[in-house]
Write a protein that holds these residues in place. Structure first.
Motif, PDB file in Angstrom:
ATOM      1  N   ASP A 211       0.825  -1.214   0.000  1.00  0.00           N
ATOM      2  CA  ASP A 211       0.000   0.000   0.000  1.00  0.00           C
ATOM      3  C   ASP A 211       0.858   1.262   0.000  1.00  0.00           C
ATOM      4  O   ASP A 211       0.549   2.251  -0.674  1.00  0.00           O
ATOM      5  CB  ASP A 211      -0.933   0.006   1.214  1.00  0.00           C
ATOM      6  CG  ASP A 211      -2.056  -1.018   1.077  1.00  0.00           C
ATOM      7  OD1 ASP A 211      -2.345  -1.429  -0.071  1.00  0.00           O
ATOM      8  OD2 ASP A 211      -2.633  -1.409   2.109  1.00  0.00           O
ATOM      9  N   GLN A 212       1.936   1.249   0.787  1.00  0.00           N
ATOM     10  CA  GLN A 212       2.817   2.414   0.841  1.00  0.00           C
ATOM     11  C   GLN A 212       3.492   2.651  -0.513  1.00  0.00           C
ATOM     12  O   GLN A 212       3.593   3.784  -0.978  1.00  0.00           O
ATOM     13  CB  GLN A 212       3.871   2.211   1.924  1.00  0.00           C
ATOM     14  CG  GLN A 212       3.310   2.273   3.340  1.00  0.00           C
ATOM     15  CD  GLN A 212       4.346   1.877   4.377  1.00  0.00           C
ATOM     16  OE1 GLN A 212       5.176   0.996   4.144  1.00  0.00           O
ATOM     17  NE2 GLN A 212       4.305   2.527   5.534  1.00  0.00           N
ATOM     18  N   LEU A 213       3.958   1.567  -1.141  1.00  0.00           N
ATOM     19  CA  LEU A 213       4.591   1.697  -2.444  1.00  0.00           C
ATOM     20  C   LEU A 213       3.586   2.202  -3.485  1.00  0.00           C
ATOM     21  O   LEU A 213       3.894   3.088  -4.290  1.00  0.00           O
ATOM     22  CB  LEU A 213       5.171   0.356  -2.887  1.00  0.00           C
ATOM     23  CG  LEU A 213       5.736   0.313  -4.317  1.00  0.00           C
ATOM     24  CD1 LEU A 213       6.863   1.325  -4.480  1.00  0.00           C
ATOM     25  CD2 LEU A 213       6.225  -1.095  -4.659  1.00  0.00           C
ATOM     26  N   TYR A 214       2.394   1.643  -3.458  1.00  0.00           N
ATOM     27  CA  TYR A 214       1.361   2.050  -4.414  1.00  0.00           C
ATOM     28  C   TYR A 214       1.057   3.545  -4.278  1.00  0.00           C
ATOM     29  O   TYR A 214       0.925   4.261  -5.276  1.00  0.00           O
ATOM     30  CB  TYR A 214       0.100   1.222  -4.176  1.00  0.00           C
ATOM     31  CG  TYR A 214      -1.039   1.575  -5.092  1.00  0.00           C
ATOM     32  CD1 TYR A 214      -1.047   1.163  -6.419  1.00  0.00           C
ATOM     33  CD2 TYR A 214      -2.113   2.334  -4.621  1.00  0.00           C
ATOM     34  CE1 TYR A 214      -2.100   1.504  -7.265  1.00  0.00           C
ATOM     35  CE2 TYR A 214      -3.167   2.673  -5.464  1.00  0.00           C
ATOM     36  CZ  TYR A 214      -3.154   2.248  -6.775  1.00  0.00           C
ATOM     37  OH  TYR A 214      -4.178   2.583  -7.618  1.00  0.00           O
ATOM     38  N   LEU A 226      12.610   1.262  -8.910  1.00  0.00           N
ATOM     39  CA  LEU A 226      12.041  -0.015  -8.489  1.00  0.00           C
ATOM     40  C   LEU A 226      12.855  -1.151  -9.105  1.00  0.00           C
ATOM     41  O   LEU A 226      12.835  -1.344 -10.321  1.00  0.00           O
ATOM     42  CB  LEU A 226      10.580  -0.084  -8.928  1.00  0.00           C
ATOM     43  CG  LEU A 226       9.740  -1.267  -8.441  1.00  0.00           C
ATOM     44  CD1 LEU A 226       9.711  -1.326  -6.918  1.00  0.00           C
ATOM     45  CD2 LEU A 226       8.322  -1.152  -8.991  1.00  0.00           C
ATOM     46  N   PHE A 227      13.564  -1.901  -8.265  1.00  0.00           N
ATOM     47  CA  PHE A 227      14.432  -2.969  -8.743  1.00  0.00           C
ATOM     48  C   PHE A 227      13.775  -4.338  -8.582  1.00  0.00           C
ATOM     49  O   PHE A 227      13.309  -4.700  -7.491  1.00  0.00           O
ATOM     50  CB  PHE A 227      15.749  -2.990  -7.958  1.00  0.00           C
ATOM     51  CG  PHE A 227      16.717  -1.915  -8.362  1.00  0.00           C
ATOM     52  CD1 PHE A 227      16.702  -1.393  -9.640  1.00  0.00           C
ATOM     53  CD2 PHE A 227      17.654  -1.447  -7.458  1.00  0.00           C
ATOM     54  CE1 PHE A 227      17.607  -0.406 -10.017  1.00  0.00           C
ATOM     55  CE2 PHE A 227      18.562  -0.468  -7.823  1.00  0.00           C
ATOM     56  CZ  PHE A 227      18.539   0.053  -9.112  1.00  0.00           C
ATOM     57  N   VAL A 267      13.289   0.943  -4.123  1.00  0.00           N
ATOM     58  CA  VAL A 267      12.508  -0.173  -3.585  1.00  0.00           C
ATOM     59  C   VAL A 267      12.943  -1.439  -4.325  1.00  0.00           C
ATOM     60  O   VAL A 267      13.011  -1.456  -5.554  1.00  0.00           O
ATOM     61  CB  VAL A 267      10.994   0.053  -3.763  1.00  0.00           C
ATOM     62  CG1 VAL A 267      10.215  -1.154  -3.233  1.00  0.00           C
ATOM     63  CG2 VAL A 267      10.562   1.323  -3.041  1.00  0.00           C
ATOM     64  N   ILE A 268      13.237  -2.482  -3.569  1.00  0.00           N
ATOM     65  CA  ILE A 268      13.743  -3.734  -4.141  1.00  0.00           C
ATOM     66  C   ILE A 268      12.770  -4.861  -3.831  1.00  0.00           C
ATOM     67  O   ILE A 268      12.275  -4.970  -2.711  1.00  0.00           O
ATOM     68  CB  ILE A 268      15.125  -4.073  -3.547  1.00  0.00           C
ATOM     69  CG1 ILE A 268      16.098  -2.920  -3.767  1.00  0.00           C
ATOM     70  CG2 ILE A 268      15.685  -5.355  -4.161  1.00  0.00           C
ATOM     71  CD1 ILE A 268      17.421  -3.100  -3.063  1.00  0.00           C
TER      72      ILE A 268
END
Length: 330
Positions: A211-214, A226-227, A267-268
């Motif tokens: 949710d945080q990434l979205y 974003l890896f 973000v991985i």
């Protein structure tokens, strides 16, 4: 007493031990083969006559157990590898190395897989998941099993005098020897498990949720890199990515450090249940000077389970670090 036991039950014990080991149980089979080889060298007229049947039984037991894992890979694909990743006492990066090894050499790797710790248990289900024919699998696996069993028996025969001395000393200590050996094995397994759990616990707080990434991707600020650090073989089995992902290889860490801005949020994600591979790379990038690097909690599976959109995999040598919005599925 040991002579009588090996003469009467030796072949059955070898078969059971090798079968259990090939099924993935924590019971090493090589010591049993070495012991039988040593006993055969010391008693050629009795136990020595059973060498060929024991070799055949060892190969047959290996093929039975390995076939179970092969079919699991064929039926369940990448999920089998995720299960192995979850159960393994080794870091997830060790599993990834074996995936790459199989990807480079294909089914031929099964001819030597038994001699490389961890390679066999991963390469066998991967052979099934990658669509290897059962005939090809049996051919190479049989070669590997025969070589492995032969090496064990020969080692036992060559070092028979030394092994006899060890057992003579152990017999003087009686049951205490077996207790000490079992205790040491249990302590080693417990130590590996404890270290793995401590690492997972330590890294648990330093993650970002789906949710945080979205939300960050919707806001487009701060800039996100974003890896996707899954192996090429894992991406072949699951050819979908989070939109905007850049494929990254931890073996090329220096190039990554030189190419991407250190002040951007990174973000991985991977696809192993504990995200240890992602957390390990996050630590390496942080040590290299990146200010904000976090693994994605739950990895690709968590993103998929949340109903977020996935993008069909497109291999590109160079992708923009601009992140596309990933709308949630309706």
């Amino acid at each position: 007493m040991l002579h009588d036991l090996v003469e009467q039950y030796g072949p059955a014990l070898v078969f059971a031990n090798v079968l259990a080991a090939s099924l993935g149980l924590p019971v090493p089979a090589m010591p049993t083969l070495v012991l039988f080889g040593a006993m055969a060298a010391m008693h050629p007229t009795s136990i020595g006559t059973q060498l060929l049947p024991v070799l055949v039984l060892a190969v047959f037991a290996t093929l039975i157990g390995d076939s179970v894992w092969f079919m699991a890979g064929r039926l369940y694909g990448g999920n089998t590898l995720k299960t192995l990743c979850r159960l393994s006492l080794s870091r997830d990066t060790c599993v990834k190395k074996t995936e790459r090894f199989f990807g480079r050499w294909g089914v031929r790797v099964l001819a030597v897989a038994k001699f490389v710790p961890g390679l066999s248990i991963v390469s066998i289900p991967m052979a099934g998941a990658m669509g290897t024919t059962y005939r090809a699998f049996l051919s190479y696996d049989a070669i590997g099993a025969a070589l492995w069993a032969t090496v064990g028996l020969v080692l036992g025969a060559v070092f028979a005098p030394q092994i006899d001395m060890l057992f003579a000393g152990a017999s003087r200590l009686g049951k205490l020897t077996a207790v000490v050996v079992v205790a040491l094995l249990l302590l080693y397994a417990a130590y590996r498990w404890y270290r793995r759990r401590q690492l997972i616990k330590k890294l648990a707080s330093a993650r970002i949720s789906v949710d945080q990434l979205y939300q960050l991707m919707l806001e487009k600020a701060p800039p996100i890199v974003l890896f996707d650090i899954r192996s090429r073989e894992k991406r072949t089995l699951d050819p979908f990515v989070i939109p905007g992902s850049i494929f990254a290889d931890e073996r090329e860490l220096d190039q990554i450090v030189a190419k991407y801005p250190h002040d951007h949020k990174i973000v991985i994600y991977c696809s192993c249940p504990n995200e240890i591979s992602a957390a390990w790379m996050a630590k390496k990038l942080t040590d290299a000077g990146f200010s904000d690097v976090v693994p994605l909690l739950g990895g690709l599976d968590a993103w998929r389970d949340a109903g977020c959109e996935l993008e069909a995999l497109v291999e590109e040598s160079d992708r923009s670090i601009d992140v596309h919005i990933a709308p949630k599925a309706v």
